[in-house]
Design a protein around this motif. Structure first.
Motif, mmCIF file in Angstrom:
data_model
loop_
_atom_site.group_PDB
_atom_site.id
_atom_site.type_symbol
_atom_site.label_atom_id
_atom_site.label_comp_id
_atom_site.label_asym_id
_atom_site.label_seq_id
_atom_site.Cartn_x
_atom_site.Cartn_y
_atom_site.Cartn_z
ATOM 1 N N ARG A 442 0.825 -1.223 0.000
ATOM 2 C CA ARG A 442 0.000 0.000 0.000
ATOM 3 C C ARG A 442 0.850 1.261 0.000
ATOM 4 N NH1 ARG A 442 -3.199 -3.118 3.648
ATOM 5 N NH2 ARG A 442 -2.211 -2.113 5.469
ATOM 6 N N THR A 443 2.081 1.177 0.494
ATOM 7 C CA THR A 443 2.945 2.360 0.548
ATOM 8 C C THR A 443 3.984 2.370 -0.568
ATOM 9 O OG1 THR A 443 4.406 1.220 2.125
ATOM 10 C CG2 THR A 443 2.668 2.628 3.034
ATOM 11 N N GLY A 444 3.797 1.510 -1.578
ATOM 12 C CA GLY A 444 4.696 1.533 -2.741
ATOM 13 C C GLY A 444 5.761 0.458 -2.741
ATOM 14 N N GLY A 445 5.544 -0.624 -2.003
ATOM 15 C CA GLY A 445 6.518 -1.702 -1.960
ATOM 16 C C GLY A 445 6.737 -2.359 -3.311
ATOM 17 N N GLY A 446 7.883 -2.971 -3.476
ATOM 18 C CA GLY A 446 8.277 -3.551 -4.747
ATOM 19 C C GLY A 446 8.121 -5.060 -4.793
ATOM 20 N N PRO A 447 8.950 -5.715 -5.609
ATOM 21 C CA PRO A 447 8.819 -7.164 -5.791
ATOM 22 C C PRO A 447 9.068 -7.952 -4.514
ATOM 23 C CG PRO A 447 10.843 -6.345 -6.784
ATOM 24 C CD PRO A 447 10.037 -5.145 -6.429
ATOM 25 N N ASP A 448 9.923 -7.436 -3.627
ATOM 26 C CA ASP A 448 10.186 -8.163 -2.388
ATOM 27 C C ASP A 448 8.947 -8.225 -1.499
ATOM 28 O OD1 ASP A 448 10.431 -5.436 -2.193
ATOM 29 O OD2 ASP A 448 12.179 -5.437 -0.890
#
Length: 500
Positions: A442-448
């Motif tokens: 929700r806060t812009g996390g990536g593939p991890d």
């Protein structure tokens, strides 16, 4: 006649022998059967749709069986392999498709992707020559790929420190019609090159005209990120501060030649002079001149024995060259100069970690966190959590608490939330891991973040949602370890399901 001829003409004779209405119905049935027969090009169009939407994992499944029969599918499979970082397979597929014969636009796309995979595998000169082949075009449709090829070649030259070549290539790209995103990328890189010597010339410029957007080459677009904002902040600074800020920006981007030029522009009698000299020496060391960088740092320390910045940078340089005792001496001196500096505690943590003294490194991270100002606690806790996650030392006993502090102090930071998700997953707290991973997304996390969400859901037995999250992780970073990890768990999903 029997055999092949009789079999081939059998439907015709049947139609002639039947009454009119029956023949008509049978004829319509045969036509319908032919119309409903699977068309490989329908599957190819579906694969293109998936590719354009960034759904690479699914596109790979569709393209693989099509490639032997359709050159268009083979070239797209090669493009996809290039994005996945599978350099040998990508080159093989792309070259084979080009030899089979492609439509002109597909041939140009193949050259763009072939250049990318050659550059990524270290054959940069061959990549530049491959991108130059795109200049040979015969129509407006195929010539539209010249500007993207010029941008790709210029970006590679920029990475290699060939700044004059990069600037010429970017200017040539902007002289052609460019799709908006490509034009933005070219303008930003040209502004980077011009900012140090001609700040006013670094302001945004326009390309010749908006070009056609081809979604099939969009994954090759050199990223911009928050670079324009950082560059603009440096340009907006007072003139006396600008060289130092630009130098630090270039250092962060790995543009070492440009960084050294800016540090050399700092007023030698101003308040930033000593820091600029230290960073210039550090830049020289980072650029590959280890002995030259060390000598300049050593000279600065001798000339300014009470300044901690040069000593700290010198200690870091010693650490990377395995000069542990020399690094220890520098850090010991810095600690006496600044006994309550949390940065010094971090440097000690790095020193102990380099010697694999993980228990003492952990204690140094704890001290750094205790000394950190309230506004920096989240960052220091995250560094400590990252150390424990990377080394797996007391992962759940000590590292988890650091991760919890980092997430609590910075509850809108996707990196901190993803790190907490990783800890909870590795410590068997699967529901908590999924919760933290969703917060990171929700806060812009990536593939991890997507990976840990998928892995946690798989452990909880939610195979359907796990599959979606893992595929998203693979699609977000197709050339990364996160894609490889996600595909490994995807292959194990049946085992998770059978264990429930």
């Amino acid at each position: 006649m029997g055999g092949v001829w009789g079999h081939a003409f059998q439907p015709r004779w049947i139609l002639l022998a039947l009454p009119g209405w029956a023949a008509l119905l049978l004829g319509l049935g045969l036509a319908l059967a032919l119309a409903l027969r699977p068309d490989p090009r329908d599957a190819l169009r579906e694969a293109e749709r998936l590719f354009s939407a960034g759904r690479y994992h699914e596109a790979l499944t569709v393209l693989t069986p099509l490639a032997p029969d359709l050159p268009e599918a083979q070239v797209r499979l090669g493009m996809l392999r290039a994005l996945r970082g599978e350099h040998a397979a990508a080159e093989r597929q792309l070259r084979a498709a080009m030899l089979r014969g492609l439509k002109p636009a597909d041939y140009q796309r193949a050259l763009l992707y072939l250049g990318r995979t050659l550059a990524d595998s270290g054959r940069r000169d061959l990549a530049a020559r491959t991108w130059a082949l795109v200049e040979d075009c015969r129509s407006a449709e195929t010539c539209a790929y010249r500007a993207p090829a010029r941008l790709l070649a210029a970006d590679e030259a920029l990475r290699r420190g060939e700044y004059l070549l990069a600037e010429a290539g970017l200017q040539a790209a902007l002289a052609e019609p460019l799709a908006p995103a490509w034009a933005e990328s070219a303008r930003y890189r040209l502004a980077l090159l011009r900012a140090g010597s001609a700040p006013e010339a670094a302001r945004p410029t326009s390309s010749a005209a908006p070009g056609r957007n081809d979604p099939l080459i969009l994954p090759l677009l050199p990223v911009v990120g928050d670079g324009p904002r950082r560059l603009q902040a440096a340009l907006d600074a007072p003139p006396a501060e600008r060289p130092q800020l630009l130098g630090l920006l270039y250092l962060r981007l790995g543009l070492y030649g440009l960084a050294e030029e800016q540090f050399a522009r700092v007023d030698p009698h101003g308040p930033d002079a000593l820091g600029a000299a230290a960073y210039a020496a550090y830049t020289r060391w980072r650029a590959g001149d280890a002995s030259g960088g060390l000598q300049r740092l050593q000279a600065l320390v001798e000339a300014h024995p009470d300044d901690p910045r040069a000593r700290t940078l010198l200690a870091l340089a010693y650490l990377t060259t395995a000069a542990d005792d020399a690094a220890h001496d520098e850090l010991d001196t810095v600690a006496r100069l600044r006994p309550d500096d949390p940065g010094v505690a971090l440097a000690w943590a790095s020193w102990h970690a380099a010697r694999r003294e993980y228990d003492q490194a952990s204690r140094s991270y704890s001290r750094a966190l205790a000394l950190a100002p309230d506004t920096e606690r989240g960052r220091y806790a995250l560094l400590a959590a990252t150390f424990h996650l990377a080394t797996t030392f007391e992962l759940c006993e000590t590292g988890l608490s650091f991760a919890e502090v980092a997430a609590a102090e910075a509850n809108d930071d996707p990196e901190a939330l993803t790190t907490l998700a990783a800890y909870r997953y590795h410590c068997g707290q699967f529901a908590g891991a999924a919760e933290a991973a969703r917060a990171a997304q929700r806060t812009g996390g990536g593939p991890d973040a997507s990976y840990y969400l998928g892995a946690a859901l798989a452990a909880l037995g939610d195979a359907e949602n796990a599959r979606s999250a893992l595929i998203r992780a693979a699609d977000l970073a197709p050339a990364s370890d996160w894609r490889r990890r996600a595909e490994l768990v995807l292959g194990m999903l049946p085992l998770y399901a059978s264990s429930k």
